[in-house]
Design a protein around this motif. Structure first.
Motif, PDB file in Angstrom:
ATOM      1  N   PRO A 198       0.826  -1.219   0.000  1.00 35.75           N
ATOM      2  CA  PRO A 198       0.000   0.000   0.000  1.00 35.75           C
ATOM      3  C   PRO A 198       0.850   1.255   0.000  1.00 35.75           C
ATOM      4  O   PRO A 198       2.021   1.233   0.390  1.00 35.75           O
ATOM      5  CB  PRO A 198      -0.820  -0.115   1.292  1.00 35.75           C
ATOM      6  CG  PRO A 198       0.024  -0.948   2.196  1.00 35.75           C
ATOM      7  CD  PRO A 198       0.735  -1.937   1.300  1.00 35.75           C
ATOM      8  N   LEU A 199       0.261   2.367  -0.422  1.00 38.01           N
ATOM      9  CA  LEU A 199       0.985   3.640  -0.482  1.00 38.01           C
ATOM     10  C   LEU A 199       1.614   4.003   0.851  1.00 38.01           C
ATOM     11  O   LEU A 199       2.754   4.480   0.900  1.00 38.01           O
ATOM     12  CB  LEU A 199       0.037   4.765  -0.929  1.00 38.01           C
ATOM     13  CG  LEU A 199      -0.489   4.735  -2.364  1.00 38.01           C
ATOM     14  CD1 LEU A 199      -1.539   5.819  -2.544  1.00 38.01           C
ATOM     15  CD2 LEU A 199       0.649   4.927  -3.357  1.00 38.01           C
ATOM     16  N   ASP A 200       0.872   3.796   1.922  1.00 36.53           N
ATOM     17  CA  ASP A 200       1.377   4.211   3.238  1.00 36.53           C
ATOM     18  C   ASP A 200       2.286   3.166   3.874  1.00 36.53           C
ATOM     19  O   ASP A 200       2.733   3.345   5.001  1.00 36.53           O
ATOM     20  CB  ASP A 200       0.224   4.558   4.179  1.00 36.53           C
ATOM     21  CG  ASP A 200      -0.721   3.383   4.430  1.00 36.53           C
ATOM     22  OD1 ASP A 200      -0.485   2.289   3.869  1.00 36.53           O
ATOM     23  OD2 ASP A 200      -1.700   3.559   5.181  1.00 36.53           O
ATOM     24  N   GLY A 201       2.594   2.095   3.136  1.00 43.71           N
ATOM     25  CA  GLY A 201       3.486   1.072   3.657  1.00 43.71           C
ATOM     26  C   GLY A 201       4.765   0.917   2.858  1.00 43.71           C
ATOM     27  O   GLY A 201       5.501  -0.058   3.049  1.00 43.71           O
ATOM     28  N   LEU A 202       5.049   1.882   1.981  1.00 42.67           N
ATOM     29  CA  LEU A 202       6.208   1.764   1.104  1.00 42.67           C
ATOM     30  C   LEU A 202       7.535   1.861   1.839  1.00 42.67           C
ATOM     31  O   LEU A 202       8.481   1.116   1.553  1.00 42.67           O
ATOM     32  CB  LEU A 202       6.148   2.838   0.012  1.00 42.67           C
ATOM     33  CG  LEU A 202       5.187   2.584  -1.146  1.00 42.67           C
ATOM     34  CD1 LEU A 202       5.056   3.838  -2.006  1.00 42.67           C
ATOM     35  CD2 LEU A 202       5.675   1.404  -1.994  1.00 42.67           C
ATOM     36  N   TYR A 203       7.629   2.810   2.779  1.00 42.74           N
ATOM     37  CA  TYR A 203       8.911   3.086   3.443  1.00 42.74           C
ATOM     38  C   TYR A 203       8.916   2.524   4.851  1.00 42.74           C
ATOM     39  O   TYR A 203       7.903   2.580   5.545  1.00 42.74           O
ATOM     40  CB  TYR A 203       9.175   4.588   3.463  1.00 42.74           C
ATOM     41  CG  TYR A 203       9.306   5.174   2.074  1.00 42.74           C
ATOM     42  CD1 TYR A 203      10.484   5.041   1.342  1.00 42.74           C
ATOM     43  CD2 TYR A 203       8.240   5.848   1.483  1.00 42.74           C
ATOM     44  CE1 TYR A 203      10.595   5.568   0.067  1.00 42.74           C
ATOM     45  CE2 TYR A 203       8.349   6.379   0.202  1.00 42.74           C
ATOM     46  CZ  TYR A 203       9.525   6.233  -0.498  1.00 42.74           C
ATOM     47  OH  TYR A 203       9.636   6.750  -1.766  1.00 42.74           O
ATOM     48  N   PRO A 204      10.073   1.981   5.247  1.00 44.63           N
ATOM     49  CA  PRO A 204      11.315   1.810   4.480  1.00 44.63           C
ATOM     50  C   PRO A 204      11.129   0.787   3.361  1.00 44.63           C
ATOM     51  O   PRO A 204      10.452  -0.220   3.546  1.00 44.63           O
ATOM     52  CB  PRO A 204      12.320   1.333   5.521  1.00 44.63           C
ATOM     53  CG  PRO A 204      11.482   0.659   6.576  1.00 44.63           C
ATOM     54  CD  PRO A 204      10.201   1.441   6.631  1.00 44.63           C
ATOM     55  N   LEU A 205      11.728   1.062   2.200  1.00 44.28           N
ATOM     56  CA  LEU A 205      11.547   0.195   1.050  1.00 44.28           C
ATOM     57  C   LEU A 205      12.129  -1.189   1.309  1.00 44.28           C
ATOM     58  O   LEU A 205      13.222  -1.335   1.856  1.00 44.28           O
ATOM     59  CB  LEU A 205      12.228   0.791  -0.178  1.00 44.28           C
ATOM     60  CG  LEU A 205      11.711   2.140  -0.696  1.00 44.28           C
ATOM     61  CD1 LEU A 205      12.466   2.521  -1.961  1.00 44.28           C
ATOM     62  CD2 LEU A 205      10.215   2.110  -0.940  1.00 44.28           C
ATOM     63  N   ASP A 206      11.383  -2.217   0.886  1.00 48.36           N
ATOM     64  CA  ASP A 206      11.876  -3.591   0.899  1.00 48.36           C
ATOM     65  C   ASP A 206      12.641  -3.790  -0.404  1.00 48.36           C
ATOM     66  O   ASP A 206      12.063  -4.137  -1.441  1.00 48.36           O
ATOM     67  CB  ASP A 206      10.708  -4.573   1.011  1.00 48.36           C
ATOM     68  CG  ASP A 206      11.156  -6.025   1.175  1.00 48.36           C
ATOM     69  OD1 ASP A 206      12.272  -6.349   0.710  1.00 48.36           O
ATOM     70  OD2 ASP A 206      10.385  -6.827   1.728  1.00 48.36           O
ATOM     71  N   VAL A 207      13.925  -3.539  -0.381  1.00 49.76           N
ATOM     72  CA  VAL A 207      14.737  -3.508  -1.597  1.00 49.76           C
ATOM     73  C   VAL A 207      14.803  -4.884  -2.254  1.00 49.76           C
ATOM     74  O   VAL A 207      14.671  -5.011  -3.479  1.00 49.76           O
ATOM     75  CB  VAL A 207      16.145  -2.977  -1.285  1.00 49.76           C
ATOM     76  CG1 VAL A 207      17.042  -3.043  -2.518  1.00 49.76           C
ATOM     77  CG2 VAL A 207      16.058  -1.541  -0.767  1.00 49.76           C
ATOM     78  N   ASP A 208      14.975  -5.931  -1.467  1.00 49.64           N
ATOM     79  CA  ASP A 208      15.041  -7.274  -2.043  1.00 49.64           C
ATOM     80  C   ASP A 208      13.748  -7.618  -2.779  1.00 49.64           C
ATOM     81  O   ASP A 208      13.768  -8.160  -3.892  1.00 49.64           O
ATOM     82  CB  ASP A 208      15.300  -8.313  -0.949  1.00 49.64           C
ATOM     83  CG  ASP A 208      16.705  -8.215  -0.353  1.00 49.64           C
ATOM     84  OD1 ASP A 208      17.597  -7.674  -1.039  1.00 49.64           O
ATOM     85  OD2 ASP A 208      16.892  -8.675   0.787  1.00 49.64           O
ATOM     86  N   ARG A 209      12.634  -7.303  -2.163  1.00 54.28           N
ATOM     87  CA  ARG A 209      11.334  -7.578  -2.786  1.00 54.28           C
ATOM     88  C   ARG A 209      11.176  -6.782  -4.069  1.00 54.28           C
ATOM     89  O   ARG A 209      10.703  -7.301  -5.081  1.00 54.28           O
ATOM     90  CB  ARG A 209      10.213  -7.247  -1.801  1.00 54.28           C
ATOM     91  CG  ARG A 209       8.804  -7.503  -2.327  1.00 54.28           C
ATOM     92  CD  ARG A 209       7.780  -7.220  -1.238  1.00 54.28           C
ATOM     93  NE  ARG A 209       6.411  -7.414  -1.693  1.00 54.28           N
ATOM     94  CZ  ARG A 209       5.328  -7.230  -0.925  1.00 54.28           C
ATOM     95  NH1 ARG A 209       5.486  -6.848   0.348  1.00 54.28           N
ATOM     96  NH2 ARG A 209       4.116  -7.435  -1.418  1.00 54.28           N
ATOM     97  N   ALA A 210      11.594  -5.513  -4.049  1.00 57.14           N
ATOM     98  CA  ALA A 210      11.462  -4.672  -5.240  1.00 57.14           C
ATOM     99  C   ALA A 210      12.246  -5.253  -6.409  1.00 57.14           C
ATOM    100  O   ALA A 210      11.749  -5.297  -7.548  1.00 57.14           O
ATOM    101  CB  ALA A 210      11.936  -3.256  -4.929  1.00 57.14           C
ATOM    102  N   PHE A 211      13.458  -5.721  -6.160  1.00 58.12           N
ATOM    103  CA  PHE A 211      14.249  -6.282  -7.256  1.00 58.12           C
ATOM    104  C   PHE A 211      13.680  -7.609  -7.752  1.00 58.12           C
ATOM    105  O   PHE A 211      13.772  -7.918  -8.947  1.00 58.12           O
ATOM    106  CB  PHE A 211      15.710  -6.417  -6.843  1.00 58.12           C
ATOM    107  CG  PHE A 211      16.494  -5.146  -7.019  1.00 58.12           C
ATOM    108  CD1 PHE A 211      17.002  -4.790  -8.255  1.00 58.12           C
ATOM    109  CD2 PHE A 211      16.704  -4.288  -5.953  1.00 58.12           C
ATOM    110  CE1 PHE A 211      17.713  -3.611  -8.435  1.00 58.12           C
ATOM    111  CE2 PHE A 211      17.419  -3.100  -6.114  1.00 58.12           C
ATOM    112  CZ  PHE A 211      17.917  -2.760  -7.364  1.00 58.12           C
ATOM    113  N   ARG A 212      13.088  -8.382  -6.858  1.00 56.59           N
ATOM    114  CA  ARG A 212      12.426  -9.613  -7.309  1.00 56.59           C
ATOM    115  C   ARG A 212      11.285  -9.291  -8.269  1.00 56.59           C
ATOM    116  O   ARG A 212      11.097  -9.958  -9.295  1.00 56.59           O
ATOM    117  CB  ARG A 212      11.895 -10.415  -6.114  1.00 56.59           C
ATOM    118  CG  ARG A 212      12.975 -11.115  -5.307  1.00 56.59           C
ATOM    119  CD  ARG A 212      12.363 -12.192  -4.413  1.00 56.59           C
ATOM    120  NE  ARG A 212      11.412 -11.644  -3.453  1.00 56.59           N
ATOM    121  CZ  ARG A 212      11.757 -11.224  -2.223  1.00 56.59           C
ATOM    122  NH1 ARG A 212      13.034 -11.274  -1.835  1.00 56.59           N
ATOM    123  NH2 ARG A 212      10.833 -10.759  -1.402  1.00 56.59           N
ATOM    124  N   VAL A 213      10.522  -8.245  -7.946  1.00 56.28           N
ATOM    125  CA  VAL A 213       9.404  -7.852  -8.805  1.00 56.28           C
ATOM    126  C   VAL A 213       9.923  -7.267 -10.122  1.00 56.28           C
ATOM    127  O   VAL A 213       9.352  -7.515 -11.194  1.00 56.28           O
ATOM    128  CB  VAL A 213       8.480  -6.860  -8.070  1.00 56.28           C
ATOM    129  CG1 VAL A 213       7.326  -6.420  -8.966  1.00 56.28           C
ATOM    130  CG2 VAL A 213       7.930  -7.490  -6.794  1.00 56.28           C
TER     131      VAL A 213
END
Length: 362
Positions: A198-213
């Motif tokens: 969700p928009l209000d759950g972005l930070y701190p960014l889950d970097v590993d998850r973002a790169f998987r996506v």
């Protein structure tokens, strides 16, 4: 659109010894210096901005009206950020006002390279509804810009992607994609939104998850764009069916009936702002210009000429609905998008940028 690209990267590379928290000066620190006259008529005030159509819009909406009202002449320069910092460190800045993005204003503050602002001299910030995040000790926000989803309206059998999840859905919305390359902060937030964060759950960014996506869509990303006009060029040629882009950069194509559109859901907002460099020769005139630029009617005039959104909500009372709907700070767009977390990115930029560059070249 913000002050990004090679200029920002060069500045970030040139900043050394940043002390976290050094920008936490009082919002009411006094700027007036002993013996400094408050008479500014006839002064030449040197403003640094990044030029181009943005600079021309400022000339028409802000600088020329300000000169007519006050007698202060405006000279514009376009120093790169590392040049600005070097001049300040030498004690001889050749500019009096900085018009740069808020992340770099924070970096200047941490370097001790900017003056603490005396908000008592900025009357147009009082009860004006400017977000507190833009009223920082050494810089005040002046406009919003955003990265958004753009697409060809003739690409998906009449359907339109309405979210970053749709952008990632190659089955429902087939075709080539484009994403931003190294010109600004990596678009990790869009990958996380596509994966259901969700928009209000972005930070701190889950970097590993973002790169998987990001890995899921990598094969369909035709181009990682590196300049503001590139997404429009790719989309108008049909080289890609959807792309991230800076809001406003496609408007001339849309006005020319090219079948393109924006989707504001999940827009990533950033802000430009004003600061005063340490050692400014004309702080009195600088305060007057900054305060003038934050008048609602001046903010609205600027928004008519350049597609950045006002930070003063009352400016929307001076804009037509058709103009307002193109801007990042329109109330509806504020609800459907999010502000980039400058502090998180500055704290994590080195590690994330190295990983991003490695991923791009893999």
């Amino acid at each position: 659109m913000g002050d990004v690209g090679i200029d920002r990267r060069a500045f970030l590379a040139g900043v050394g010894g940043i002390t976290v928290g050094a920008g936490a000066a009082s919002l009411t620190a006094c700027e007036t210096r002993p013996g400094r006259t408050s008479t500014v008529s006839g002064t030449t005030l040197v403003v640094r901005n990044f030029g181009g159509s943005y600079g021309e819009a400022n000339r028409k909406a802000v600088y020329d009206p300000f000169t007519r009202e006050t007698g202060v002449r405006i000279k514009v320069v376009n120093f790169a950020h590392d040049q600005m910092l070097a001049q300040i460190r030498e004690g001889r800045p050749r500019f009096d006002v900085m018009d740069i993005d808020m992340s770099n204003l924070l970096l200047f503050a941490r370097e001790g390279a900017s003056e603490p602002l005396d908000y008592g001299r900025l009357k147009n910030t009082r009860n004006a509804g400017i977000p507190q995040s833009l009223l920082t000790p050494n810089g005040v926000g002046k406009s919003y810009w955003a990265s958004v989803l753009a697409y060809r309206t003739d690409a998906f059998d009449g359907r339109k992607p309405e979210s970053w999840a749709d952008f990632w859905s190659l089955g429902a919305f087939p075709g080539s994609r484009a994403l931003q390359g190294e010109v600004d902060w990596p678009e990790l937030e869009f990958a996380l939104l596509a994966d259901g964060v969700p928009l209000d759950g972005l930070y701190p960014l889950d970097v590993d998850r973002a790169f998987r996506v990001l890995d899921e869509i990598r094969g369909s990303v035709r181009t990682f764009w590196e300049y503001g006009a590139e997404p429009g060029e790719l989309l108008s040629r049909g080289s890609v069916k959807a792309s991230s882009t800076w809001a406003g950069r496609l408007q001339h194509l849309i006005d020319d009936k090219v079948p393109l559109a924006y989707e504001w859901n999940g827009a990533r907002r950033q802000s430009n702002g004003y600061g005063i460099p340490k050692g400014s020769a004309n702080p009195d005139a600088a305060y007057k210009l900054i305060d003038f630029a934050l008048r609602p009617e001046v903010q609205a005039h600027m928004a008519r000429l350049y597609p950045d959104g006002p930070v003063v909500p009352a400016a929307y009372g001076h804009l037509t609905e058709s103009t307002a709907m193109r801007l990042a700070s329109t109330p509806g767009h504020l609800l459907s998008g999010f502000d980039l977390d400058i502090d998180w990115w500055l704290e994590n930029q080195d590690a994330v940028t190295r990983r991003w560059q490695k991923w791009l070249r893999a």
